[in-house]
Design an enzyme around this catalytic site. Structure first.
Site, PDB file in Angstrom:
ATOM      1  N   GLU A  80       0.217  26.419 -87.705  1.00 57.61           N
ATOM      2  CA  GLU A  80       1.236  26.320 -86.334  1.00 57.61           C
ATOM      3  C   GLU A  80       2.514  27.384 -86.858  1.00 57.61           C
ATOM      4  O   GLU A  80       3.156  26.921 -87.763  1.00 57.61           O
ATOM      5  CB  GLU A  80       1.733  25.118 -86.399  1.00 57.61           C
ATOM      6  CG  GLU A  80       2.456  24.870 -85.095  1.00 57.61           C
ATOM      7  CD  GLU A  80       3.154  23.443 -84.794  1.00 57.61           C
ATOM      8  OE1 GLU A  80       3.517  22.741 -85.890  1.00 57.61           O
ATOM      9  OE2 GLU A  80       3.107  22.944 -83.713  1.00 57.61           O
TER      10      GLU A  80
ATOM     11  N   CYS B 190       5.322  22.044 -78.414  1.00 54.19           N
ATOM     12  CA  CYS B 190       4.153  21.557 -78.982  1.00 54.19           C
ATOM     13  C   CYS B 190       2.894  21.886 -77.863  1.00 54.19           C
ATOM     14  O   CYS B 190       1.793  21.900 -78.297  1.00 54.19           O
ATOM     15  CB  CYS B 190       4.094  20.081 -79.243  1.00 54.19           C
ATOM     16  SG  CYS B 190       4.096  19.236 -77.864  1.00 54.19           S
TER      17      CYS B 190
ATOM     18  N   LYS C 287      15.492   7.137 -84.099  1.00 59.86           N
ATOM     19  CA  LYS C 287      16.092   8.336 -85.149  1.00 59.86           C
ATOM     20  C   LYS C 287      15.891   9.419 -84.464  1.00 59.86           C
ATOM     21  O   LYS C 287      14.620  10.011 -84.605  1.00 59.86           O
ATOM     22  CB  LYS C 287      15.311   7.870 -86.310  1.00 59.86           C
ATOM     23  CG  LYS C 287      16.101   8.101 -87.525  1.00 59.86           C
ATOM     24  CD  LYS C 287      16.607   9.839 -87.633  1.00 59.86           C
ATOM     25  CE  LYS C 287      15.227  10.593 -88.011  1.00 59.86           C
ATOM     26  NZ  LYS C 287      15.810  12.196 -88.020  1.00 59.86           N
TER      27      LYS C 287
ATOM     28  N   GLU D 272      17.852  15.327 -86.721  1.00 59.87           N
ATOM     29  CA  GLU D 272      19.218  15.656 -87.164  1.00 59.87           C
ATOM     30  C   GLU D 272      19.740  16.939 -86.773  1.00 59.87           C
ATOM     31  O   GLU D 272      20.982  17.351 -87.037  1.00 59.87           O
ATOM     32  CB  GLU D 272      19.217  15.510 -88.504  1.00 59.87           C
ATOM     33  CG  GLU D 272      18.554  16.217 -89.161  1.00 59.87           C
ATOM     34  CD  GLU D 272      16.947  15.608 -89.663  1.00 59.87           C
ATOM     35  OE1 GLU D 272      16.489  15.337 -88.578  1.00 59.87           O
ATOM     36  OE2 GLU D 272      16.385  16.025 -90.627  1.00 59.87           O
ATOM     37  N   ARG D 273      18.869  17.858 -86.269  1.00 67.61           N
ATOM     38  CA  ARG D 273      19.051  19.351 -85.784  1.00 67.61           C
ATOM     39  C   ARG D 273      20.046  19.426 -84.412  1.00 67.61           C
ATOM     40  O   ARG D 273      20.778  20.124 -84.498  1.00 67.61           O
ATOM     41  CB  ARG D 273      17.982  19.997 -85.902  1.00 67.61           C
ATOM     42  CG  ARG D 273      17.320  20.140 -87.134  1.00 67.61           C
ATOM     43  CD  ARG D 273      16.195  20.912 -87.212  1.00 67.61           C
ATOM     44  NE  ARG D 273      15.065  20.979 -88.121  1.00 67.61           N
ATOM     45  CZ  ARG D 273      14.015  21.246 -88.243  1.00 67.61           C
ATOM     46  NH1 ARG D 273      13.861  22.301 -87.140  1.00 67.61           N
ATOM     47  NH2 ARG D 273      13.265  21.112 -89.148  1.00 67.61           N
TER      48      ARG D 273
ATOM     49  N   SER E 247       5.918  17.008 -86.705  1.00 64.77           N
ATOM     50  CA  SER E 247       4.806  18.190 -87.425  1.00 64.77           C
ATOM     51  C   SER E 247       3.713  17.231 -88.133  1.00 64.77           C
ATOM     52  O   SER E 247       4.103  15.794 -88.121  1.00 64.77           O
ATOM     53  CB  SER E 247       5.416  19.019 -88.578  1.00 64.77           C
ATOM     54  OG  SER E 247       6.055  18.022 -89.433  1.00 64.77           O
TER      55      SER E 247
HETATM   56  P1  NAD Z   1       9.561  17.338 -88.086  1.00 64.95           P
HETATM   57  O1  NAD Z   1       8.287  16.782 -88.284  1.00 64.95           O
HETATM   58  O2  NAD Z   1      10.105  18.128 -89.173  1.00 64.95           O
HETATM   59  O3  NAD Z   1      10.406  16.314 -87.772  1.00 64.95           O
HETATM   60  C1  NAD Z   1      10.286  15.379 -87.103  1.00 64.95           C
HETATM   61  C2  NAD Z   1      11.166  14.098 -87.359  1.00 64.95           C
HETATM   62  O4  NAD Z   1      10.776  13.484 -88.637  1.00 64.95           O
HETATM   63  C3  NAD Z   1      12.570  14.219 -87.424  1.00 64.95           C
HETATM   64  O5  NAD Z   1      13.261  12.987 -86.947  1.00 64.95           O
HETATM   65  C4  NAD Z   1      12.770  14.145 -88.738  1.00 64.95           C
HETATM   66  O6  NAD Z   1      14.194  13.866 -89.220  1.00 64.95           O
HETATM   67  C5  NAD Z   1      11.838  13.388 -89.499  1.00 64.95           C
HETATM   68  N1  NAD Z   1      11.446  13.974 -90.755  1.00 64.95           N
HETATM   69  C6  NAD Z   1      11.355  15.163 -91.320  1.00 64.95           C
HETATM   70  N2  NAD Z   1      10.808  15.160 -92.378  1.00 64.95           N
HETATM   71  C7  NAD Z   1      10.547  14.030 -92.804  1.00 64.95           C
HETATM   72  C8  NAD Z   1      10.309  12.984 -93.831  1.00 64.95           C
HETATM   73  N3  NAD Z   1       9.772  14.001 -95.049  1.00 64.95           N
HETATM   74  N4  NAD Z   1      10.064  11.873 -94.031  1.00 64.95           N
HETATM   75  C9  NAD Z   1      10.409  11.183 -92.997  1.00 64.95           C
HETATM   76  N5  NAD Z   1      10.771  11.819 -91.704  1.00 64.95           N
HETATM   77  C10 NAD Z   1      10.973  13.197 -91.619  1.00 64.95           C
HETATM   78  O7  NAD Z   1       9.300  17.983 -86.900  1.00 64.95           O
HETATM   79  P2  NAD Z   1      10.382  19.220 -86.065  1.00 64.95           P
HETATM   80  O8  NAD Z   1      10.308  20.476 -86.861  1.00 64.95           O
HETATM   81  O9  NAD Z   1      11.421  18.537 -85.899  1.00 64.95           O
HETATM   82  O10 NAD Z   1       9.621  19.305 -84.710  1.00 64.95           O
HETATM   83  C11 NAD Z   1       8.638  20.315 -84.418  1.00 64.95           C
HETATM   84  C12 NAD Z   1       7.022  19.653 -84.780  1.00 64.95           C
HETATM   85  O11 NAD Z   1       7.003  18.805 -83.875  1.00 64.95           O
HETATM   86  C13 NAD Z   1       5.974  20.878 -84.410  1.00 64.95           C
HETATM   87  O12 NAD Z   1       5.270  20.830 -85.428  1.00 64.95           O
HETATM   88  C14 NAD Z   1       5.502  20.596 -83.155  1.00 64.95           C
HETATM   89  O13 NAD Z   1       4.132  20.946 -82.878  1.00 64.95           O
HETATM   90  C15 NAD Z   1       5.797  19.006 -83.177  1.00 64.95           C
HETATM   91  N6  NAD Z   1       5.787  18.360 -81.798  1.00 64.95           N
HETATM   92  C16 NAD Z   1       4.568  17.822 -81.581  1.00 64.95           C
HETATM   93  C17 NAD Z   1       4.757  17.072 -80.109  1.00 64.95           C
HETATM   94  C18 NAD Z   1       3.455  16.286 -79.693  1.00 64.95           C
HETATM   95  O14 NAD Z   1       3.686  15.705 -78.627  1.00 64.95           O
HETATM   96  N7  NAD Z   1       2.383  16.432 -80.269  1.00 64.95           N
HETATM   97  C19 NAD Z   1       5.884  17.439 -79.354  1.00 64.95           C
HETATM   98  C20 NAD Z   1       6.887  17.737 -79.670  1.00 64.95           C
HETATM   99  C21 NAD Z   1       7.004  18.438 -81.077  1.00 64.95           C
END
Ligand code: NAD
Length: 500
Positions: free
Chosen positions: A384, A282, A174, A177-178, A227
């Site tokens: 962050e 990240c 999954k 979606e962006r 996140s």
């Molecule tokens: P996000 O948490 O908003 O989304 C990640 C995924 O979760 C997406 O596929 C999204 O559709 C899904 N999602 C979002 N809200 C949800 C909900 N309420 N319930 C279930 N699923 C949901 O993250 P993002 O904005 O796409 O990415 C940026 C974040 O990812 C930053 O915090 C960054 O630090 C982190 N990140 C971490 C790593 C790592 O390895 N630790 C690597 C890349 C990015």
């Protein structure tokens, strides 16, 4: 009408025709360029059923054959690298050269997956008792799922599914979606490479799709990157449902600059680590801890000078250093943090808020921002921000700098700039962070190591990809076997079997 990005289920593109959709933007122009289908529960269930049906034959396919598919996929990804990077840049906004770096790391994970036959070798002990041999083997889990973030749309999925499938599992991805197009295209290339239908399925969607994966008993394990609040939710819900979960979360990576550091080298490294990919990594460095006032003054002066020539513009132009932020809400959020930093009393040395990129007035461009005199009680230090905003914190000793890092809720990456081996060794031995650099600002482990943070940057026990990835996607089974020689029969034994 905008093109609708569909789902890949059982080897075929499946439309979410009548269902919900979300807009996909070009962040450099602010235009809606496509729409993505948001899978309802029934569509995700269809994907799970396809993965479950494909599992028995795939599990029994020799690992060498599974690896050969990855080998072909690697070639196809290399041949189509420019197209993949264009898709990344069109939807994410990062500069094409940066997208090429991301794709290189994605392909490195495919390389590692090609070693499946070696990676899956078990452990054998002969004669653990009379005519008894014992061994461990690593069996796949079944249907597993991966949920990925927007910031590395091709690389983070490649941390997960290639290794999971060469280990014999079937997979449901999954993506964010962006910016789903690059991974959809890679999934199509995987079909061309000979991956059987149903082994890799991609469902686009949002919370509804994710919750279906978390709650369906047929899904054995979930890998998540995103996140921290969502990572924590995925971990608690998935584990409460009896699944194996690794959930990688957010970060606030600090770099320490010691008074003896090669400052020009440190500043060059910090510019890339803070502003590359618009700070949306990240492993980005959004905080520099300067040890000593002189170090702080020199750093601020050199960073300011480099920020004056930082080139910001559309990612399609490789002469730019930095592209736009991902979307309007994120742009507003990051800009809001810059306003907040000023209110909190930090010194805004470079203000990127008024940047206008000619011809791209509706793009989500923010210039590089630099704050000095940031203190740990400020929200701009604690949260962050995930944008091109670098904060300088000043301390007097290395220990003070390390105490700050250890006290922060996140523990993803960190780095020290120094010429002193003793200081560096003390740092790597003691700092409470998962990935540590010495004069290396982005210590992102290569594919044959493993990636993960400590504290609230990772929920679960195993890092992503590399050796930990193999353990995550397999289950150890230990087999003890006796073939007694003809005519030698033991009587019943009522005491616990031992060699005593
Ligand atoms: P996000 O948490 O908003 O989304 C990640 C995924 O979760 C997406 O596929 C999204 O559709 C899904 N999602 C979002 N809200 C949800 C909900 N309420 N319930 C279930 N699923 C949901 O993250 P993002 O904005 O796409 O990415 C940026 C974040 O990812 C930053 O915090 C960054 O630090 C982190 N990140 C971490 C790593 C790592 O390895 N630790 C690597 C890349 C990015």
């Amino acid at each position: 009408m905008a093109k609708i990005i569909e789902h890949l289920i059982n080897g075929k593109m499946v439309s979410g025709a009548a269902g919900r959709v979300a807009d996909v933007y070009n962040p450099a122009t602010g235009e809606v360029t496509k729409q993505v289908a948001l899978a309802p529960k029934s569509t995700v269930e269809e994907a799970i059923a396809a993965a479950e049906a494909a599992y028995p034959a795939w599990r029994d396919t020799p690992p060498t054959k599974r690896a050969q598919v990855m080998f072909k996929l690697k070639g196809l990804m290399e041949q189509n690298a420019e197209k993949i990077c264009q898709l990344i840049t069109d939807e994410h906004g990062k500069v094409l050269n940066d997208a090429m770096g991301e794709l290189g790391r994605a392909i490195e994970n495919i390389d590692f997956a090609c070693g499946a036959p070696q990676l899956l070798k078990g452990e054998h002990s002969k004669n653990v008792g009379p005519a008894i041999d014992s061994w461990s083997e690593f069996q796949p889990l079944g249907v597993v799922a991966g949920i990925t973030p927007f910031n590395f749309p091709a690389m983070v999925p490649a941390w997960m599914w290639p290794l999971a499938v060469v280990c014999g599992n079937t997979f449901i991805l999954k993506p964010s979606e962006r910016d789903p197009s690059s991974v959809m295209y890679i999934a199509e290339l995987a079909q061309q490479a000979g991956l059987p239908a149903g082994v890799l399925n991609v469902v686009n969607g949002d919370k509804e799709a994710v919750d279906t994966l978390l709650n369906d008993p047929r899904v054995q394990a979930v890998s998540f990157v995103g996140s921290t609040p969502i990572a924590e939710y995925i971990y608690s819900t998935g584990t409460a449902n009896g699944k194996r979960v690794q959930a990688l979360g957010g970060a606030k990576n600090h770099a320490i600059v010691m008074p003896d550091a090669d400052l020009d080298n440190a500043v060059n490294a910090l510019m890339g680590a803070a502003y590359g990919s618009c700070g949306e990594r990240c492993m980005a460095i959004p905080v520099v801890v300067a040890v000593g006032e002189d170090t702080g003054d020199a750093l601020v002066a050199k960073l300011k000078a480099q920020l004056e020539v930082l080139k910001v513009g559309p990612g399609t132009d490789n002469s730019n250093d930095m592209g736009p932020l991902i979307n309007k809400p994120h742009f507003e959020k990051v800009k809001g943090y810059v306003d907040l930093g000023v209110e909190e009393g930090a010194l805004l040395v470079v203000d990127g808020r008024d940047l206008v990129v000619e011809g791209h007035e509706n793009g989500y461009f923010l210039g590089g921002c630099l704050f000095d005199k940031v203190t740990p009680n400020m929200k701009i230090y604690q949260d962050e921000i995930f944008g091109p905003v670098l904060s300088i914190v000043r301390v007097n000793t290395q220990q003070e700098a390390m105490d700050l890092i250890d006290a922060h809720e996140y523990g993803n990456g960190t780095c020290i700039f120094t010429r002193d081996g003793e200081a560096a060794r003390y740092f790597t031995d003691n700092i409470k962070v998962g990935m540590v650099g010495v004069n290396v600002p982005l210590p992102v482990p290569v594919a044959y190591q493993s990636f993960g943070g400590w504290k609230r940057s990772l929920f679960g026990d195993l890092f992503a990809y590399g050796p930990d990835g193999v353990r995550f996607y397999t289950r150890r089974k230990t087999i003890t076997q006796r073939w007694p020689s003809a005519g030698v029969r033991e009587g019943s034994q009522f005491s616990f079997p031992s060699n005593k």
